[in-house]
Design a protein around this motif. Sequence first.
Motif, PDB file in Angstrom:
ATOM      1  N   ARG A  36      17.827 -44.656  -2.682  1.00 55.26           N
ATOM      2  CA  ARG A  36      18.341 -44.913  -4.034  1.00 55.26           C
ATOM      3  C   ARG A  36      17.182 -45.014  -5.020  1.00 55.26           C
ATOM      4  O   ARG A  36      17.230 -44.442  -6.111  1.00 55.26           O
ATOM      5  CB  ARG A  36      19.158 -46.208  -4.021  1.00 55.26           C
ATOM      6  CG  ARG A  36      19.746 -46.637  -5.328  1.00 55.26           C
ATOM      7  CD  ARG A  36      21.020 -45.902  -5.727  1.00 55.26           C
ATOM      8  NE  ARG A  36      22.031 -45.844  -4.696  1.00 55.26           N
ATOM      9  CZ  ARG A  36      23.037 -46.686  -4.537  1.00 55.26           C
ATOM     10  NH1 ARG A  36      23.190 -47.685  -5.379  1.00 55.26           N
ATOM     11  NH2 ARG A  36      23.918 -46.522  -3.582  1.00 55.26           N
ATOM     12  N   ILE A  37      16.137 -45.749  -4.658  1.00 56.05           N
ATOM     13  CA  ILE A  37      14.966 -45.884  -5.526  1.00 56.05           C
ATOM     14  C   ILE A  37      14.319 -44.523  -5.742  1.00 56.05           C
ATOM     15  O   ILE A  37      13.980 -44.158  -6.875  1.00 56.05           O
ATOM     16  CB  ILE A  37      13.960 -46.898  -4.938  1.00 56.05           C
ATOM     17  CG1 ILE A  37      14.536 -48.322  -5.037  1.00 56.05           C
ATOM     18  CG2 ILE A  37      12.603 -46.802  -5.632  1.00 56.05           C
ATOM     19  CD1 ILE A  37      13.762 -49.357  -4.237  1.00 56.05           C
ATOM     20  N   ASP A  38      14.152 -43.751  -4.677  1.00 54.28           N
ATOM     21  CA  ASP A  38      13.524 -42.432  -4.778  1.00 54.28           C
ATOM     22  C   ASP A  38      14.319 -41.533  -5.727  1.00 54.28           C
ATOM     23  O   ASP A  38      13.733 -40.864  -6.591  1.00 54.28           O
ATOM     24  CB  ASP A  38      13.421 -41.788  -3.387  1.00 54.28           C
ATOM     25  CG  ASP A  38      12.604 -40.518  -3.409  1.00 54.28           C
ATOM     26  OD1 ASP A  38      11.369 -40.606  -3.608  1.00 54.28           O
ATOM     27  OD2 ASP A  38      13.195 -39.426  -3.244  1.00 54.28           O
ATOM     28  N   PHE A 119       3.685 -45.017 -14.398  1.00 59.26           N
ATOM     29  CA  PHE A 119       3.891 -46.174 -13.531  1.00 59.26           C
ATOM     30  C   PHE A 119       4.703 -47.255 -14.238  1.00 59.26           C
ATOM     31  O   PHE A 119       5.615 -47.835 -13.642  1.00 59.26           O
ATOM     32  CB  PHE A 119       2.557 -46.746 -13.054  1.00 59.26           C
ATOM     33  CG  PHE A 119       2.716 -48.074 -12.379  1.00 59.26           C
ATOM     34  CD1 PHE A 119       3.311 -48.180 -11.135  1.00 59.26           C
ATOM     35  CD2 PHE A 119       2.313 -49.241 -13.016  1.00 59.26           C
ATOM     36  CE1 PHE A 119       3.496 -49.406 -10.523  1.00 59.26           C
ATOM     37  CE2 PHE A 119       2.487 -50.473 -12.414  1.00 59.26           C
ATOM     38  CZ  PHE A 119       3.082 -50.557 -11.159  1.00 59.26           C
ATOM     39  N   LEU A 120       4.402 -47.533 -15.490  1.00 53.37           N
ATOM     40  CA  LEU A 120       5.134 -48.575 -16.220  1.00 53.37           C
ATOM     41  C   LEU A 120       6.614 -48.223 -16.371  1.00 53.37           C
ATOM     42  O   LEU A 120       7.485 -49.082 -16.194  1.00 53.37           O
ATOM     43  CB  LEU A 120       4.495 -48.833 -17.583  1.00 53.37           C
ATOM     44  CG  LEU A 120       3.123 -49.513 -17.533  1.00 53.37           C
ATOM     45  CD1 LEU A 120       2.492 -49.545 -18.922  1.00 53.37           C
ATOM     46  CD2 LEU A 120       3.236 -50.899 -16.941  1.00 53.37           C
ATOM     47  N   ARG A 121       6.905 -46.958 -16.672  1.00 52.38           N
ATOM     48  CA  ARG A 121       8.308 -46.518 -16.740  1.00 52.38           C
ATOM     49  C   ARG A 121       8.968 -46.626 -15.368  1.00 52.38           C
ATOM     50  O   ARG A 121      10.110 -47.076 -15.239  1.00 52.38           O
ATOM     51  CB  ARG A 121       8.397 -45.067 -17.235  1.00 52.38           C
ATOM     52  CG  ARG A 121       8.293 -44.920 -18.723  1.00 52.38           C
ATOM     53  CD  ARG A 121       8.791 -43.584 -19.262  1.00 52.38           C
ATOM     54  NE  ARG A 121       8.946 -42.497 -18.335  1.00 52.38           N
ATOM     55  CZ  ARG A 121       8.070 -41.518 -18.136  1.00 52.38           C
ATOM     56  NH1 ARG A 121       6.933 -41.495 -18.798  1.00 52.38           N
ATOM     57  NH2 ARG A 121       8.324 -40.541 -17.295  1.00 52.38           N
ATOM     58  N   ALA A 122       8.248 -46.205 -14.349  1.00 52.85           N
ATOM     59  CA  ALA A 122       8.789 -46.238 -12.989  1.00 52.85           C
ATOM     60  C   ALA A 122       8.999 -47.671 -12.513  1.00 52.85           C
ATOM     61  O   ALA A 122       9.985 -47.962 -11.825  1.00 52.85           O
ATOM     62  CB  ALA A 122       7.857 -45.485 -12.040  1.00 52.85           C
ATOM     63  N   ALA A 123       8.098 -48.576 -12.888  1.00 55.91           N
ATOM     64  CA  ALA A 123       8.232 -49.984 -12.481  1.00 55.91           C
ATOM     65  C   ALA A 123       9.504 -50.580 -13.068  1.00 55.91           C
ATOM     66  O   ALA A 123      10.211 -51.351 -12.397  1.00 55.91           O
ATOM     67  CB  ALA A 123       7.006 -50.781 -12.907  1.00 55.91           C
ATOM     68  N   ALA A 125      12.276 -48.870 -13.920  1.00 57.68           N
ATOM     69  CA  ALA A 125      13.399 -48.247 -13.216  1.00 57.68           C
ATOM     70  C   ALA A 125      13.547 -48.844 -11.810  1.00 57.68           C
ATOM     71  O   ALA A 125      14.663 -49.135 -11.355  1.00 57.68           O
ATOM     72  CB  ALA A 125      13.197 -46.735 -13.137  1.00 57.68           C
ATOM     73  N   HIS A 126      12.434 -49.025 -11.135  1.00 60.47           N
ATOM     74  CA  HIS A 126      12.416 -49.625  -9.792  1.00 60.47           C
ATOM     75  C   HIS A 126      13.019 -51.024  -9.833  1.00 60.47           C
ATOM     76  O   HIS A 126      13.869 -51.385  -8.998  1.00 60.47           O
ATOM     77  CB  HIS A 126      10.970 -49.656  -9.295  1.00 60.47           C
ATOM     78  CG  HIS A 126      10.779 -50.236  -7.949  1.00 60.47           C
ATOM     79  ND1 HIS A 126      10.617 -51.587  -7.736  1.00 60.47           N
ATOM     80  CD2 HIS A 126      10.714 -49.662  -6.735  1.00 60.47           C
ATOM     81  CE1 HIS A 126      10.453 -51.814  -6.449  1.00 60.47           C
ATOM     82  NE2 HIS A 126      10.518 -50.652  -5.812  1.00 60.47           N
ATOM     83  N   ALA A 127      12.606 -51.810 -10.813  1.00 51.49           N
ATOM     84  CA  ALA A 127      13.095 -53.187 -10.931  1.00 51.49           C
ATOM     85  C   ALA A 127      14.607 -53.213 -11.135  1.00 51.49           C
ATOM     86  O   ALA A 127      15.301 -54.079 -10.570  1.00 51.49           O
ATOM     87  CB  ALA A 127      12.386 -53.907 -12.079  1.00 51.49           C
ATOM     88  N   GLN A 128      15.126 -52.289 -11.918  1.00 57.41           N
ATOM     89  CA  GLN A 128      16.576 -52.251 -12.144  1.00 57.41           C
ATOM     90  C   GLN A 128      17.334 -51.973 -10.845  1.00 57.41           C
ATOM     91  O   GLN A 128      18.349 -52.618 -10.563  1.00 57.41           O
ATOM     92  CB  GLN A 128      16.932 -51.191 -13.192  1.00 57.41           C
ATOM     93  CG  GLN A 128      16.545 -51.585 -14.589  1.00 57.41           C
ATOM     94  CD  GLN A 128      16.837 -50.485 -15.598  1.00 57.41           C
ATOM     95  OE1 GLN A 128      16.981 -49.314 -15.252  1.00 57.41           O
ATOM     96  NE2 GLN A 128      16.918 -50.864 -16.866  1.00 57.41           N
ATOM     97  N   VAL A 129      16.860 -51.023 -10.064  1.00 58.64           N
ATOM     98  CA  VAL A 129      17.526 -50.701  -8.794  1.00 58.64           C
ATOM     99  C   VAL A 129      17.421 -51.871  -7.827  1.00 58.64           C
ATOM    100  O   VAL A 129      18.407 -52.247  -7.185  1.00 58.64           O
ATOM    101  CB  VAL A 129      16.930 -49.421  -8.153  1.00 58.64           C
ATOM    102  CG1 VAL A 129      17.517 -49.189  -6.761  1.00 58.64           C
ATOM    103  CG2 VAL A 129      17.164 -48.213  -9.043  1.00 58.64           C
ATOM    104  N   VAL A 130      16.247 -52.469  -7.729  1.00 58.16           N
ATOM    105  CA  VAL A 130      16.056 -53.591  -6.811  1.00 58.16           C
ATOM    106  C   VAL A 130      16.943 -54.763  -7.215  1.00 58.16           C
ATOM    107  O   VAL A 130      17.592 -55.394  -6.367  1.00 58.16           O
ATOM    108  CB  VAL A 130      14.570 -53.997  -6.726  1.00 58.16           C
ATOM    109  CG1 VAL A 130      14.390 -55.300  -5.974  1.00 58.16           C
ATOM    110  CG2 VAL A 130      13.765 -52.883  -6.051  1.00 58.16           C
TER     111      VAL A 130
END
Length: 160
Positions: A36-38, A119-123, A125-130
């Motif tokens: 899901r994160i990927d 990385f900041l954008r991805a962090a 997005a990652h935080a939202q999924v987690v």
Amino acid sequence: MNTSNRDDDEATRAAGSRLVHDFGLLIKVATRLEQRIDTVLRRECGISHTMFEVLIRLCRQPDEEVSQRRLADDLTLTSGGITRLIDRMEEAGLVRRVPAPEDRRSVLVEATDHGRTVFLRAAAAHAQVVEKCFVAPVAPDDYGRMTRALSEIQQALRDT
């Protein structure tokens, strides 16, 4: 009962054991969460989860010199695997290779300005999924117990 039937019965019990079930559940959850994160990172940021893991490592302490070998060890990748990954990240402008000052045979990897921005954008997005898929489904008290238990398991694996 012949030996074959006994072996079948034992195999059935072993395959249905609580330990097999519980560990399988952990692997399924971790795999689905990683997928899901990927998917989200690829769609929203143009990078894979593994690339995100590299950027985490490079952005955690920006002045730290990180070799490809260290990244491979941290991410449990082969030397060929990390080389291909860093090649793709370098082509995308996310990282750059620099020679190690103390050992010209060694190559260091550092995030570029563009890499830090991605990385900041991805962090985020990652935080939202987690938050949605890992934190929210679990009661706060259970979440604390779960993360402590996972830390204890990780420590036990390091010690063995």
